[in-house]
Every structure is written in structure tokens, then in C-alpha cells.
Design an enzyme around this catalytic site. Structure first.
Site, mmCIF file in Angstrom:
data_model
loop_
_atom_site.group_PDB
_atom_site.id
_atom_site.type_symbol
_atom_site.label_atom_id
_atom_site.label_comp_id
_atom_site.label_asym_id
_atom_site.label_seq_id
_atom_site.Cartn_x
_atom_site.Cartn_y
_atom_site.Cartn_z
ATOM 1 N N HIS A 262 0.992 -1.401 0.126
ATOM 2 C CA HIS A 262 -0.366 -0.323 0.238
ATOM 3 C C HIS A 262 0.672 1.027 -0.266
ATOM 4 O O HIS A 262 0.408 1.928 -0.662
ATOM 5 C CB HIS A 262 -0.300 -0.221 1.261
ATOM 6 C CG HIS A 262 -1.768 -0.863 0.683
ATOM 7 N ND1 HIS A 262 -2.607 -2.131 1.533
ATOM 8 C CD2 HIS A 262 -2.840 -0.752 0.391
ATOM 9 C CE1 HIS A 262 -3.003 -2.756 1.056
ATOM 10 N NE2 HIS A 262 -3.823 -2.507 -0.166
ATOM 11 N N ASP B 295 -5.354 -1.463 -7.613
ATOM 12 C CA ASP B 295 -5.197 -2.195 -7.509
ATOM 13 C C ASP B 295 -5.091 -4.071 -8.063
ATOM 14 O O ASP B 295 -7.274 -4.262 -7.013
ATOM 15 C CB ASP B 295 -5.315 -1.504 -5.898
ATOM 16 C CG ASP B 295 -4.951 -3.124 -4.734
ATOM 17 O OD1 ASP B 295 -4.468 -3.948 -5.146
ATOM 18 O OD2 ASP B 295 -5.559 -2.052 -3.632
ATOM 19 N N SER B 296 -5.347 -4.755 -8.255
ATOM 20 C CA SER B 296 -6.122 -4.961 -8.754
ATOM 21 C C SER B 296 -5.642 -6.945 -8.576
ATOM 22 O O SER B 296 -4.196 -7.115 -8.245
ATOM 23 C CB SER B 296 -6.074 -5.557 -11.217
ATOM 24 O OG SER B 296 -4.721 -5.703 -11.141
ATOM 25 N N THR B 297 -6.283 -8.358 -9.471
ATOM 26 C CA THR B 297 -5.671 -8.981 -8.349
ATOM 27 C C THR B 297 -4.608 -9.437 -9.837
ATOM 28 O O THR B 297 -4.968 -8.671 -10.735
ATOM 29 C CB THR B 297 -6.786 -10.198 -8.698
ATOM 30 O OG1 THR B 297 -7.701 -10.117 -9.741
ATOM 31 C CG2 THR B 297 -7.924 -9.717 -7.576
#
Lengths: 285, 285
Positions: B62, B157-159
Site C-alpha cells: 500500500h 489495485d487488481s488481482t
């Protein structure tokens, strides 16, 4: 059905690599040695159950222990390697035609002999180079008996500070290294890792000792996926050269070496540490 | 007897974390969600069996998805977060008092609701901030309908590019991001990893697409021990600002934020990539 070699990285964390064949298993007078062969990681070996070298990412470790020192001082002629039984560190050092002499002091001859047999990627050709002197003895004892200012570079390619590696994390050892180094001397040492508590404490202790002995004492990081947490460090200690201010990118480029991990931009970047690592290193206890 | 959550990092490599309790297990319309609680890594959750967030090292991810953009352009006012269901990215963005508006588009509301319940370290307070707009919908559809130049920063902010994350690794998506960004706009995207073959191929493909669309397209790395190999990347794409030449260390320092991983020296260092990563990124196919 795949068999897995598993290493306990911490109390709550395990890392496992599949292998197809166990090539060799033997207890030397110093440690348990196990060689394995798998597909993705190729041949790898462990000492006392801990991953040392594998064919997939040995290039990361051996690039990073060797090249930052040569880019900081391209005039290195005499090199002492403590440990490094797999031969990979000597292999990288010997790529510099300007190096005149390399002494490698490995306590466990069996590690080197088995690496010659099973891991030619790191060990082949090392012993045959006319500039090499191989000594199978205790590294601490060797530096205690070595003359003042007899090396330009010492590379401490050790295991963790337990069992045979323990003496290589002591103030006495670092002081002897300082004495044995020339006025332009550089010490690079295996510096553990900031992530898991036990490794982080060893990292902090090593730095606390070294910075009291050397005028310049910094730490640099790299990505070593098969070591615990993948976040690994070397120490850079020296009498004269700052690894960032004195980096000689052009001079290093003139060596004409292709390296798979190292480059002189990354050299500088590697010294830029996360805040939690800097804070941990700064703590005296 | 400890129970282990195990993730297959590659064909021949496994990573395992001990847990004491399984807190929740549920299939949403989009994916399988599992929350665990252990000692060393605290609470963590997986999507379709892959580690997303844990209390031990969420700060790394983060910090690194958020702060490099703000140090490059301290005047960011409007932020779009795609994904980020745990809330950690929004939490970091909201620390900037200068930010006026944050839209977070997460496809799976259940991930956010469960994070609110089990992972307050990332999710607490996010929804309550008056600058937040939470939308539970498809990220690609959202940017397709968003007005031109309506955001200064997009954080993807993805998989991984499988199942729900797939659309967020397409040329169509990156083009829409470019259109939706202001003239000073920056896109940061989850960029996979260079070490294991499958991840490395996704990394290469993403970069190949983005560099055709954005004037400035770079990649930066960090140490994320609980993601496969621990060597993870974000992409930095922008219309105007170069993340190294334009970094404003003093302006960022004036924000007065303490960050556990990020600092402005590391910001520059993170863009200094290993040679094998640079070579892989440069390949068109």
C-alpha cells in the site's frame, strides 16, 4: 508424485521446492550437506537443511556480492573470499582480468568438491584458474594470520550466524578484516534479511558491529526469491570509497561484463532502503 | 498442531503460512473468499486461493502503490482506485489532506464488507471519509463511462489477469485510463513479477501495451515477501511527469507522512531494475 524440499522460513512460514532426485546426502565434519535436482530450480543444495544455491537464481546472489565493489573501485587486484564453497563468488571475481590474485578460504572442502561434481554452473573452472589459491580452513583463523593490508577486497560469502558461520559475524572477525584490507579496501559481507524477526536481529547486530570499525558502512538489498522472505542484504564497508558517491559507471562498463542481475543503475538503487530497514539498522540494541 | 494455508507459486514452488483459525469462507458471485487468522502474519485473506493481504506486510504494497505518484505530482486532487477491496490503498490516499475526491470502484462488495469486519487495519474509516465515493461495479465499465480528464491519478489495485482481474490488463482498459486522466495524470498499475514464468509473461505483456499508449511508461519494484517470489512490480505511466526526473522529495516531505516502507530515496531506487527484468520488459513478444 513430486517430492518437496521444505525450509521453515520462520515460526509460521514455509517455503518448498519440488525435486525429482536426491543426488547426494552426507554429513561432513562441519554440517549436513544435501544435493537435489529438480526441474524449475535445477540442481540445488542445502547446508543443515537451509537453501544455499540453486541454478535458477544463484546469479542474483553472486552478481550482488561481487560487482558493486568492483564498480566502486575498479583497481581491485587482490581478493579474499571467505566461504563461498559453491564457487560462484570466485567465478564472478575471476571474470575481472585485472584481478591478480584470489584466495578462497572455505572451511568445508566437501561443499566445494560436491559442487564441482554436481554444480558446474558455479564451481567449474575455479580451481584451475592460475590466480586462485584454495585453502580449506577456518576463515577467522586465516584472517588472524594474514599480513596487514594484504587484500583490496574481502567477500564474506557465509551461511547464517549459526554453526560454522557464527565466527564470521563477530567483532573480532570484522576487526581482522579491517586490518588485512589495504587503504582502499572494501569488505562485503552476507548481511541477512530484515523481514523475519530472527534474521532481522542478526542483520542489526552485524551492522552495529561493522559501523564501529569501518569509516564507511552501508547496507544494500536485492531480490533473492529462494532465501527467507526474498529480501536479502549485503553489507558494504570500506576505508575510503563510498559506494554511491564513488561509483564509476563508465569504468565498470569498460570491463565489458554482461551481468543478468547487476547494473550500475541498480547498484545505486540497491542502497536505497525501505524506512523500516533503515530504522532497524540505526538501532544500537 | 498448526494448519497451513499453501499457495502454489509455480509448478515447482510452494509457499505456506500457518494459521490458527479460519475466520470466514464464502463464494461471492465473482470469486472464492477466505479469511484466516494466524500469529505471525495476523489476519489475512485469499481470493481464489491466492494471497491478497496480510497484516504483516500489507504496508509494503500500500505504500508502494500510493506514494510514488504523490511524490512525483504533489498536486493530485482527484483519485480513482480500481479494485483495492481491502481498503488499504484508499487508506493511504486519504492520508493526503490535499486530496479532494476519491472514487473507489471494486467489483466485489463482499471483499470490502469482510475487510471491514476482519481487517480494520486496511478498511476501517475508509467508507466514512466524506471525500470517498464507493462504487461496487466493474472497473472497466466505470472508466468507459467516466468523463475525459476527470482524474489526476488512477491506481489499479487488481488481482492477477485471470478471472475478475483480466479486463484490467487489456489495451482497451489502459486506453480508457489515458482518456480519463488529466494532462498531468498518472496511472499506477499492479504489474506482476519477473521471476516465475507465468507472472513474468503477464508483466511483459502489460508493459508492452502501456508503453504504446502513454508517453512515459516505467516500472518499479519492491519486496513483497508474501507474493510469489517476493519480487513485485508496479507500473508508472503518465502524460507529463517522469517519476525520477520530476520527483519532489521536499514537497513530499512537507506532507509530513510517516511511512514504514516508502521514502523518496527508495522511490528513485525502486526504478533501478535488474538487467534480466529490463531485458524482459523491452521484448515486444
Amino acid at each position: 508424485m513430486k517430492k518437496y524440499y521444505t525450509e521453515q522460513w520462520s515460526e509460521d512460514c514455509q517455503f518448498s521446492i519440488a525435486y525429482e532426485e536426491k543426488l547426494h546426502s552426507e554429513a561432513s565434519p562441519f554440517q549436513q550437506i544435501d544435493f537435489y535436482k529438480g526441474e524449475e530450480f535445477g540442481t540445488f543444495f542445502t547446508l543443515d537443511g537451509l537453501m544455499m544455491v540453486n541454478e535458477k537464481d544463484e546469479f542474483v546472489y553472486h552478481d550482488m556480492i561481487t560487482h558493486p565493489a568492483f564498480a566502486t573501485n575498479p583497481n581491485i587486484k587482490k581478493v579474499l573470499i571467505i566461504g563461498g564453497g559453491d564457487g560462484g563468488t570466485a567465478r564472478e571475481v575471476l571474470r575481472y582480468k585485472s584481478v591478480e590474485k584470489v584466495v578462497m578460504v572455505e572451511i568445508d572442502e566437501l561443499v566445494f568438491r560436491l559442487s564441482q561434481k554436481y554444480l558446474p554452473i558455479t564451481a567449474a573452472g575455479v580451481e584451475e584458474d592460475s590466480r586462485m589459491e584454495m585453502i580449506f580452513d577456518d576463515g577467522l583463523a586465516y584472517v588472524q594470520n594474514a599480513p596487514d593490508a594484504s587484500f583490496d577486497l574481502i567477500l564474506v560469502d557465509s551461511t547464517d550466524p549459526i554453526s560454522v558461520g557464527e565466527g564470521l559475524f563477530t567483532t573480532a572477525f570484522y576487526q581482522e578484516c579491517h586490518r588485512v584490507l589495504s587503504a582502499e579496501g572494501i569488505l562485503i559481507n552476507q548481511h541477512e534479511s530484515p523481514y523475519f524477526a530472527e534474521y532481522a536481529e542478526n542483520m542489526r547486530k552485524a551492522h552495529t558491529k561493522i559501523k564501529k570499525i569501518f569509516d564507511i558502512a552501508k547496507v544494500y538489498q536485492f531480490h533473492m526469491p529462494t532465501y527467507p522472505s526474498g529480501h536479502w542484504l549485503f553489507g558494504f564497508a570500506s576505508k575510503k570509497f563510498d559506494p554511491i558517491q564513488n561509483v564509476q559507471a563508465e569504468a565498470w562498463s569498460n570491463f565489458g561484463l554482461h551481468t543478468k542481475y547487476y547494473n550500475t543503475d541498480l547498484h545505486v538503487g540497491a542502497f536505497m532502503l525501505p524506512t523500516f530497514v533503515k530504522e532497524k539498522l540505526a538501532r544500537e540494541e
